[in-house]
Design a protein around this motif. Sequence first.
Motif, PDB file in Angstrom:
ATOM      1  N   UNK A  27       6.964   1.921 -10.845  1.00 50.35           N
ATOM      2  CA  UNK A  27       8.322   1.712 -10.362  1.00 50.35           C
ATOM      3  C   UNK A  27       8.535   2.011  -8.896  1.00 50.35           C
ATOM      4  N   UNK A  28       7.499   2.480  -8.216  1.00 55.86           N
ATOM      5  CA  UNK A  28       7.645   2.792  -6.782  1.00 55.86           C
ATOM      6  C   UNK A  28       7.762   1.506  -5.978  1.00 55.86           C
ATOM      7  N   UNK A  29       8.537   1.540  -4.923  1.00 54.18           N
ATOM      8  CA  UNK A  29       8.732   0.351  -4.097  1.00 54.18           C
ATOM      9  C   UNK A  29       8.295   0.549  -2.650  1.00 54.18           C
ATOM     10  N   UNK A  30       7.862   1.748  -2.309  1.00 56.35           N
ATOM     11  CA  UNK A  30       7.437   2.051  -0.939  1.00 56.35           C
ATOM     12  C   UNK A  30       6.060   2.707  -0.940  1.00 56.35           C
ATOM     13  N   UNK A  31       5.115   2.175  -0.163  1.00 61.14           N
ATOM     14  CA  UNK A  31       3.817   2.852  -0.035  1.00 61.14           C
ATOM     15  C   UNK A  31       3.957   4.108   0.823  1.00 61.14           C
ATOM     16  N   UNK A  32       3.058   5.052   0.642  1.00 58.78           N
ATOM     17  CA  UNK A  32       3.071   6.273   1.451  1.00 58.78           C
ATOM     18  C   UNK A  32       2.369   6.071   2.793  1.00 58.78           C
ATOM     19  N   UNK A  33       1.572   5.030   2.900  1.00 59.41           N
ATOM     20  CA  UNK A  33       0.858   4.702   4.130  1.00 59.41           C
ATOM     21  C   UNK A  33       1.367   3.363   4.638  1.00 59.41           C
ATOM     22  N   UNK A  34       1.684   3.288   5.912  1.00 61.79           N
ATOM     23  CA  UNK A  34       2.179   2.031   6.481  1.00 61.79           C
ATOM     24  C   UNK A  34       1.018   1.057   6.635  1.00 61.79           C
ATOM     25  N   UNK A  35       1.206  -0.159   6.096  1.00 60.51           N
ATOM     26  CA  UNK A  35       0.197  -1.225   6.183  1.00 60.51           C
ATOM     27  C   UNK A  35       0.893  -2.553   6.406  1.00 60.51           C
ATOM     28  N   UNK A  36       0.173  -3.451   7.054  1.00 63.63           N
ATOM     29  CA  UNK A  36       0.637  -4.816   7.219  1.00 63.63           C
ATOM     30  C   UNK A  36      -0.247  -5.721   6.370  1.00 63.63           C
TER      31      UNK A  36
END
Length: 124
Positions: A27-36
């Motif tokens: 259910x998470x919608x945001x990663x903890x590490x920024x990626x493109x």
Amino acid sequence: MSVLDTDEHWFDDAAGRLIRPYTVSNGRTEPTTRMELLSMVIATGRPPQGQLGPEHAQALGLCGSVITVAEIAARLRLPAVVTKILLSDLVDLGAVDTRSPAPMADSTNLTVLEAILDALERRI
């Protein structure tokens, strides 16, 4: 057996994926590490410092050599944001490293976008 052979149980050609993508990310919608989408991912070779789910193991199996987030998403048949969450979990567990795309890999460059589209179409 390839990494994608294990996906047979969770994917039906007629029905599609048998579990919802956001179930994969709890259910998470945001990663903890920024990626493109063009970020490069590679396995560190260190064992993960935690428990892996089946999708995590599949993603890790694809990271034996440098691969983009977009290609991993295409191979796993998951939305990009769900793939980023799986990969950020693997970063947190010490199993993969990521690197921002090279400055010359401008995501607004038509040539780069066509190359990505070609690669994704070859995977389908």
